[in-house]
Scaffold this active site. Structure first.
Site, PDB file in Angstrom:
ATOM      1  N   LYS A  65     104.303  53.453 -15.085  1.00  0.00           N
ATOM      2  CA  LYS A  65     105.610  52.955 -15.398  1.00  0.00           C
ATOM      3  C   LYS A  65     106.399  53.491 -16.684  1.00  0.00           C
ATOM      4  CE  LYS A  65     105.073  48.570 -12.925  1.00  0.00           C
ATOM      5  NZ  LYS A  65     106.270  48.147 -11.936  1.00  0.00           N
ATOM      6  N   ASN A 110     101.315  42.938  -5.197  1.00  0.00           N
ATOM      7  CA  ASN A 110     101.759  42.681  -6.899  1.00  0.00           C
ATOM      8  C   ASN A 110     103.250  42.017  -6.648  1.00  0.00           C
ATOM      9  OD1 ASN A 110     104.143  44.468  -8.064  1.00  0.00           O
ATOM     10  ND2 ASN A 110     103.323  45.565  -6.246  1.00  0.00           N
ATOM     11  N   GLY A 113     107.355  42.670 -11.164  1.00  0.00           N
ATOM     12  CA  GLY A 113     108.573  42.134 -11.783  1.00  0.00           C
ATOM     13  C   GLY A 113     109.073  43.215 -12.787  1.00  0.00           C
ATOM     14  N   PHE A 114     109.051  44.540 -12.513  1.00  0.00           N
ATOM     15  CA  PHE A 114     109.756  45.560 -13.230  1.00  0.00           C
ATOM     16  C   PHE A 114     109.161  45.333 -14.879  1.00  0.00           C
ATOM     17  CE2 PHE A 114     113.761  46.718 -10.611  1.00  0.00           C
ATOM     18  CZ  PHE A 114     112.893  47.265  -9.821  1.00  0.00           C
ATOM     19  N   ASN A 171     115.662  52.771  -7.300  1.00  0.00           N
ATOM     20  CA  ASN A 171     114.723  51.520  -6.727  1.00  0.00           C
ATOM     21  C   ASN A 171     115.424  50.447  -6.343  1.00  0.00           C
ATOM     22  OD1 ASN A 171     112.780  50.141  -5.708  1.00  0.00           O
ATOM     23  ND2 ASN A 171     111.601  49.763  -7.828  1.00  0.00           N
ATOM     24  N   SER A 174     112.474  46.712  -4.755  1.00  0.00           N
ATOM     25  CA  SER A 174     111.329  45.875  -5.121  1.00  0.00           C
ATOM     26  C   SER A 174     111.518  44.458  -4.821  1.00  0.00           C
ATOM     27  CB  SER A 174     111.211  45.939  -6.787  1.00  0.00           C
ATOM     28  OG  SER A 174     110.438  44.945  -7.183  1.00  0.00           O
ATOM     29  N   ASN A 176     110.415  42.020  -6.109  1.00  0.00           N
ATOM     30  CA  ASN A 176     109.745  41.243  -7.374  1.00  0.00           C
ATOM     31  C   ASN A 176     111.212  40.808  -8.091  1.00  0.00           C
ATOM     32  OD1 ASN A 176     107.528  40.894  -6.161  1.00  0.00           O
ATOM     33  ND2 ASN A 176     106.931  43.021  -6.954  1.00  0.00           N
ATOM     34  N   THR A 177     112.288  41.203  -8.071  1.00  0.00           N
ATOM     35  CA  THR A 177     113.214  40.833  -8.796  1.00  0.00           C
ATOM     36  C   THR A 177     114.381  40.391  -7.914  1.00  0.00           C
ATOM     37  OG1 THR A 177     113.036  42.688 -10.371  1.00  0.00           O
ATOM     38  CG2 THR A 177     115.469  41.814 -10.179  1.00  0.00           C
ATOM     39  N   LYS A 216     115.321  54.592  -2.815  1.00  0.00           N
ATOM     40  CA  LYS A 216     113.921  53.994  -2.215  1.00  0.00           C
ATOM     41  C   LYS A 216     114.274  52.595  -1.547  1.00  0.00           C
ATOM     42  CE  LYS A 216     109.352  53.067  -3.593  1.00  0.00           C
ATOM     43  NZ  LYS A 216     108.176  53.228  -4.883  1.00  0.00           N
ATOM     44  N   ASN A 245     109.085  51.044  -0.081  1.00  0.00           N
ATOM     45  CA  ASN A 245     108.449  50.279  -1.149  1.00  0.00           C
ATOM     46  C   ASN A 245     107.355  49.240  -0.388  1.00  0.00           C
ATOM     47  OD1 ASN A 245     108.192  48.855  -3.575  1.00  0.00           O
ATOM     48  ND2 ASN A 245     110.312  49.601  -4.362  1.00  0.00           N
ATOM     49  N   GLY A 267      99.320  49.546   0.528  1.00  0.00           N
ATOM     50  CA  GLY A 267      98.040  49.874   1.157  1.00  0.00           C
ATOM     51  C   GLY A 267      97.989  50.146   2.471  1.00  0.00           C
ATOM     52  N   GLY A 296     100.558  53.405   2.207  1.00  0.00           N
ATOM     53  CA  GLY A 296      99.084  53.393   3.052  1.00  0.00           C
ATOM     54  C   GLY A 296      98.459  54.596   3.157  1.00  0.00           C
TER      55      GLY A 296
HETATM   56  C1  LIG Z   1     100.978  47.566  -8.838  1.00  0.00           C
HETATM   57  C2  LIG Z   1     102.198  48.465  -8.067  1.00  0.00           C
HETATM   58  C3  LIG Z   1     103.382  48.492  -8.968  1.00  0.00           C
HETATM   59  C4  LIG Z   1     104.434  49.135  -8.328  1.00  0.00           C
HETATM   60  N1  LIG Z   1     105.587  49.167  -9.084  1.00  0.00           N
HETATM   61  C5  LIG Z   1     106.453  49.990  -8.401  1.00  0.00           C
HETATM   62  C6  LIG Z   1     107.736  50.306  -9.146  1.00  0.00           C
HETATM   63  O1  LIG Z   1     107.961  49.868 -10.530  1.00  0.00           O
HETATM   64  N2  LIG Z   1     108.875  50.829  -8.663  1.00  0.00           N
HETATM   65  C7  LIG Z   1     108.793  51.163  -7.311  1.00  0.00           C
HETATM   66  O2  LIG Z   1     109.646  51.917  -6.828  1.00  0.00           O
HETATM   67  N3  LIG Z   1     107.869  50.712  -6.692  1.00  0.00           N
HETATM   68  C8  LIG Z   1     106.847  50.615  -7.203  1.00  0.00           C
HETATM   69  N4  LIG Z   1     105.742  50.134  -6.411  1.00  0.00           N
HETATM   70  C9  LIG Z   1     105.595  50.698  -5.073  1.00  0.00           C
HETATM   71  C10 LIG Z   1     104.982  51.868  -4.854  1.00  0.00           C
HETATM   72  O3  LIG Z   1     105.726  53.107  -5.451  1.00  0.00           O
HETATM   73  C11 LIG Z   1     104.753  52.249  -3.377  1.00  0.00           C
HETATM   74  O4  LIG Z   1     106.160  52.448  -2.789  1.00  0.00           O
HETATM   75  C12 LIG Z   1     104.209  51.087  -2.356  1.00  0.00           C
HETATM   76  O5  LIG Z   1     102.827  50.700  -3.179  1.00  0.00           O
HETATM   77  C13 LIG Z   1     103.572  51.808  -0.929  1.00  0.00           C
HETATM   78  O6  LIG Z   1     102.493  52.943  -1.264  1.00  0.00           O
HETATM   79  P1  LIG Z   1     101.093  52.680  -1.238  1.00  0.00           P
HETATM   80  O7  LIG Z   1     100.637  51.890  -0.090  1.00  0.00           O
HETATM   81  O8  LIG Z   1     100.469  54.092  -1.499  1.00  0.00           O
HETATM   82  O9  LIG Z   1     100.719  51.851  -2.569  1.00  0.00           O
HETATM   83  C14 LIG Z   1     104.340  49.390  -6.944  1.00  0.00           C
HETATM   84  C15 LIG Z   1     103.284  49.357  -6.190  1.00  0.00           C
HETATM   85  C16 LIG Z   1     102.145  48.696  -6.726  1.00  0.00           C
HETATM   86  C17 LIG Z   1     101.136  48.453  -6.127  1.00  0.00           C
END
Ligand SMILES: Cc1cc2nc3c(=O)[nH]c(=O)nc-3n(C[C@H](O)[C@H](O)[C@H](O)COP(=O)(O)O)c2cc1C
Length: 365
Positions: A65, A110, A113-114, A171, A174, A176-177, A216, A245, A267, A296
């Site tokens: 981040k 997760n 929350g940025f 983005n 998210s 979480n905001t 995104k 996301n 995942g 995933g």
């Molecule tokens: C712990 C965590 C923090 C994340 N933080 C952000 C973020 O700050 N900004 C964002 O665009 N995506 C964020 N993501 C989303 C990932 O970039 C991704 O889009 C999502 O996890 C799906 O991919 P994956 O299945 O390979 O993890 C976060 C994901 C995780 C697990």
């Protein structure tokens, strides 16, 4: 997974997930992790949105981040790194504990929350890296929770990071905001796109370089929202989409004490949903818009499937948690084998191979 990471993972998984993540970043910083061997396969190189990638696999936003280790990520073998999300002001995010592993599903929930150190600190780190980088570094911009104007926060992000970003991701997905995802609604999205693309144009004119901007999106969009997003993307000079996301859905999860935690799920359980969405959006925006497929990916097969469903580039995060630093090498070896087996000159030739089949599937409830 190599025997070394298998051991390291046992130790990391004994820690609270956020502490384990911190340790991984520190390990990357200290240089103890292996580098990908130099025998890169030029057939995996991809050129899209005016950028050259040694291979199509990047690290997704959220892993780094605060731009502490983008070059270290690239040296592990990743074709690109996306830092952020970064907001104008530093933010602490939600109270801890806010990351949860669901090992039976190879998933994570997760609700960070940025949390991030804010524009000034992150900009300083990217300035220190300078232009001599092993691959593209994208900057994922976000908005502060208490921003006066969230749209203005994104535009300021583009302006601030313009000299140091190879591309931008806006983005708005998210979970979480509170209220952030509302920016995906048609009227709001139109205003947002106008503001960020205007900021890009002004910075581009000043510097003489036009840098790509991607949007995104969430994987939980209704068909009408998808159509609206594709329509707006087509009508503005947006360069691409990042799909997707994390999801709010919990469907199909194995029993786990954390399965009902609030937040975004990532995942393995996200793979199908995000890949169907990717294919549907590819069909709607046509062949020329860049799409980054995320969600995933934890193997060569899943990475390849994203490409076959319409992705130019692929990103992962949760796969790194479960498979470790060796995963990128496994994926690249598998992609080389696929290119060989299919008798094509480059990985890009495999894009859209199974687009129709993926696009025809219904999004899971
Ligand atoms: C712990 C965590 C923090 C994340 N933080 C952000 C973020 O700050 N900004 C964002 O665009 N995506 C964020 N993501 C989303 C990932 O970039 C991704 O889009 C999502 O996890 C799906 O991919 P994956 O299945 O390979 O993890 C976060 C994901 C995780 C697990």
């Amino acid at each position: 997974m190599g025997p070394l990471y298998s051991l390291a993972r046992q130790a990391l998984f004994a820690l609270e997930p956020e502490a384990a993540h911190r340790l991984s970043v520190v390990a990357l910083k200290s240089g103890v992790l292996p580098r990908c061997p130099a025998d890169l396969d030029s057939r995996l190189a991809v050129t899209v949105a005016g950028l050259s990638f040694a291979n199509p696999i990047g690290i997704a936003a959220g892993f780094d981040k605060n731009a502490e280790v983008p070059t270290e990520i690239l040296r592990l073998g990743y074709g690109f790194a996306e830092i952020g999300s970064v907001t104008p002001q530093p933010q602490t995010g939600n109270p801890k504990q806010r990351i949860f592993r669901l090992p039976a599903d190879q998933a994570v929930i997760n609700r960070l929350g940025f949390n991030n150190e804010g524009h000034a600190r992150v900009l300083g780190r990217l300035q220190a890296i300078g232009g001599n980088r092993p691959g593209p570094i994208g900057v994922n911009v976000g908005a502060n929770k208490d921003a006066e104007s969230r749209i203005a926060d994104y535009a300021v992000g583009i302006e601030t990071f313009y000299p140091v970003a190879d591309y931008f991701t806006v983005n708005i997905s998210s979970p979480n905001t509170p209220g952030l995802r509302d920016l995906q609604a048609k009227g709001n999205l139109q205003a947002l796109l106008e503001a960020v693309l205007n900021a890009r144009q002004m910075a581009g004119e000043k510097s003489g370089v036009q840098k790509p901007v991607f949007l995104k999106v969430a994987p939980d969009l209704a068909p009408q929202d998808l159509a609206d997003i594709a329509d707006l993307a087509n009508r503005h000079p947006l360069d691409g989409l990042v799909v997707s996301n994390t999801t709010l859905s919990r469907s199909g999860l194995r029993p786990d004490p954390h399965a009902d935690e609030a937040g975004g799920l990532s995942g393995r359980p996200l793979f199908k949903r995000s890949t169907i969405m990717l294919a549907k959006l590819r069909q709607m925006v046509g062949p020329d818009m860049t799409i980054i497929g995320v969600g995933g990916v934890d193997s060569a097969e899943t990475a390849l499937e994203k490409i076959c469903a319409g992705a130019d580039l692929v990103q992962l995060y949760t796969g790194f948690v479960y498979r470790g630093p060796g995963l990128i090498r496994t994926i690249l070896t598998g992609l080389s084998a696929a290119v060989e087996e299919e008798g094509v000159a480059s990985i890009a030739a495999l894009r859209d191979r199974r687009l129709q089949a993926w696009a025809d599937r219904d999004l899971p409830l």
